[in-house]
Design a protein around this motif. Structure first.
Motif, short mmCIF file in Angstrom:
data_model
loop_
_atom_site.label_atom_id
_atom_site.label_comp_id
_atom_site.label_asym_id
_atom_site.label_seq_id
_atom_site.Cartn_x
_atom_site.Cartn_y
_atom_site.Cartn_z
N ALA A 136 0.81 -1.22 0.00
CA ALA A 136 0.00 0.00 0.00
C ALA A 136 0.85 1.27 0.00
O ALA A 136 0.31 2.38 0.08
N SER A 137 2.17 1.13 -0.06
CA SER A 137 3.04 2.30 -0.15
C SER A 137 4.19 1.99 -1.09
O SER A 137 4.42 0.83 -1.44
N THR A 138 4.90 3.01 -1.47
CA THR A 138 6.02 2.82 -2.39
C THR A 138 7.36 2.66 -1.68
O THR A 138 8.39 2.53 -2.33
N ASN A 139 7.35 2.72 -0.36
CA ASN A 139 8.62 2.62 0.37
C ASN A 139 8.55 1.69 1.59
O ASN A 139 9.19 1.94 2.60
N GLN A 140 7.72 0.64 1.47
CA GLN A 140 7.61 -0.37 2.54
C GLN A 140 7.28 0.28 3.89
O GLN A 140 7.84 -0.10 4.92
N TYR A 141 6.37 1.20 3.86
CA TYR A 141 6.05 1.93 5.09
C TYR A 141 5.55 1.01 6.20
O TYR A 141 5.91 1.17 7.36
N SER A 142 4.72 0.05 5.86
CA SER A 142 4.13 -0.83 6.87
C SER A 142 5.20 -1.51 7.71
O SER A 142 5.15 -1.48 8.95
N SER A 143 6.17 -2.12 7.08
CA SER A 143 7.21 -2.83 7.82
C SER A 143 8.17 -1.87 8.52
O SER A 143 8.67 -2.15 9.62
N ARG A 144 8.42 -0.71 7.91
CA ARG A 144 9.31 0.26 8.56
C ARG A 144 8.67 0.86 9.80
O ARG A 144 9.32 1.09 10.82
N ALA A 145 7.35 1.07 9.72
CA ALA A 145 6.62 1.59 10.89
C ALA A 145 6.57 0.54 11.99
O ALA A 145 6.69 0.86 13.18
N ALA A 146 6.39 -0.72 11.61
CA ALA A 146 6.38 -1.81 12.60
C ALA A 146 7.75 -1.92 13.27
O ALA A 146 7.85 -2.17 14.48
N ASN A 147 8.80 -1.75 12.48
CA ASN A 147 10.15 -1.76 13.06
C ASN A 147 10.30 -0.63 14.07
O ASN A 147 10.86 -0.81 15.16
N ALA A 148 9.78 0.55 13.72
CA ALA A 148 9.84 1.69 14.63
C ALA A 148 9.09 1.39 15.93
O ALA A 148 9.50 1.85 17.01
N SER A 149 8.02 0.61 15.83
CA SER A 149 7.26 0.22 17.02
C SER A 149 8.15 -0.55 18.00
O SER A 149 8.14 -0.29 19.21
N PHE A 150 8.92 -1.48 17.47
CA PHE A 150 9.85 -2.23 18.32
C PHE A 150 10.93 -1.32 18.87
O PHE A 150 11.33 -1.44 20.03
N CYS A 151 11.41 -0.40 18.05
CA CYS A 151 12.48 0.49 18.48
C CYS A 151 12.07 1.31 19.70
O CYS A 151 12.81 1.41 20.68
N VAL A 152 10.88 1.92 19.64
CA VAL A 152 10.46 2.76 20.75
C VAL A 152 10.04 1.92 21.96
O VAL A 152 10.32 2.28 23.11
N ALA A 153 9.37 0.81 21.72
CA ALA A 153 8.92 -0.04 22.83
C ALA A 153 10.09 -0.64 23.58
O ALA A 153 10.08 -0.73 24.81
N LYS A 154 11.11 -1.05 22.85
CA LYS A 154 12.30 -1.61 23.49
C LYS A 154 13.01 -0.56 24.32
O LYS A 154 13.62 -0.87 25.34
N ALA A 155 12.95 0.69 23.89
CA ALA A 155 13.61 1.78 24.61
C ALA A 155 12.85 2.15 25.88
O ALA A 155 13.45 2.36 26.94
#
Length: 256
Positions: A136-155
């Protein structure tokens, strides 16, 4: 052309030309005056709009920041983020994709109710952020946003729900370019994640492969669409999911 003689000696000045010149000067003066007024008016309107926008943005930011209580939690081994007391009587699980428009509607309707339930101990809220909408995006936004979720939650899970709220508020439209890494970092920093390690995590995408595993596990476990909202293990498919604070009474009934 026939010229009529008046019998008088020409004065050397053409009255018509003089009148036209005077009229031209008058029109120019009027135009200059009107232009000056318009410039001043446009400037005043522009300043007024800018001030209103600034006030509106400030009010919106303040309201957003104060809307959800800060509540800690943990990241589980199965890739979910649990906010609140994991031993609470009511357990809410939300499977969502950050690119999902319906998930955005759910968050707008019930994000506050979930945050308050977690903060007062009524329920624990488990977020299962998955990624199946990269198409649904041209830059894999879904998976990059999910990765960001782990980044902030882990912090730090304390501001996770506020971060999630902002992520959905700024959700990009389907079919276009998703938010850039810089924009994801800006959102994280706005939610209080100022540690440079979080920014590096968002850019490096260390959880990319793990997210795919988490997504497959969720889909194989029965998640057919998002948001999938479970109350004590039971999928809730009622209108409460998209009704403002609709889950508040549902959680209260489950806590009895």
């Amino acid at each position: 052309m026939t010229t009529v003689s008046t019998g008088k000696k020409p004065s050397g000045r053409n009255p018509l030309a003089a009148a036209e010149a005077a009229d031209k000067k008058r029109k120019i003066a009027i135009q200059v005056g009107v232009a000056a007024v318009l410039v001043a008016l446009v400037a005043a309107i522009g300043i007024g709009i800018a001030v209103q926008k600034s006030d509106s943005d400030q009010e919106s930011t303040t309201a957003s920041a104060a809307q959800l209580p800060a509540t800690g939690g943990s990241v589980t081994e199965t890739g979910t983020v649990v906010i609140g007391n994991p031993d609470a009587k009511v357990k809410v699980r939300v499977a969502a994709d950050l690119q999902c428009p319906a998930c955005k509607k759910f968050e707008a309707a019930n994000g506050k109710a979930l945050a308050e339930a977690a903060a007062d101990g009524t329920a624990s809220v488990e977020y299962q952020i998955i990624s199946f909408l990269d198409r649904a995006s041209t830059n894999q936004y879904s998976s990059r946003a999910a990765n960001a979720s782990f980044c902030v939650a882990k912090a730090d899970t304390t501001q996770y729900q506020n971060w999630l709220q902002t992520m959905f508020e700024k959700q990009p439209a389907e079919g276009g370019v998703g938010l850039s890494d810089d924009e994801l970092i800006e959102i994280a920093q706005g939610a209080g994640y100022t540690d440079p390690a979080v920014a590096s995590c968002i850019e490096g995408r260390p959880y990319n492969d793990y997210i795919q595993q988490v997504t497959q596990t969720a889909l194989q476990g029965g998640v057919e669409s998002t948001p999938a909202v479970y109350i004590n293990g039971q999928l809730n498919q009622t209108d409460a999911v998209f009704t403002e604070n609709g889950l508040a009474p549902v959680i209260a009934d489950a806590a009895k």
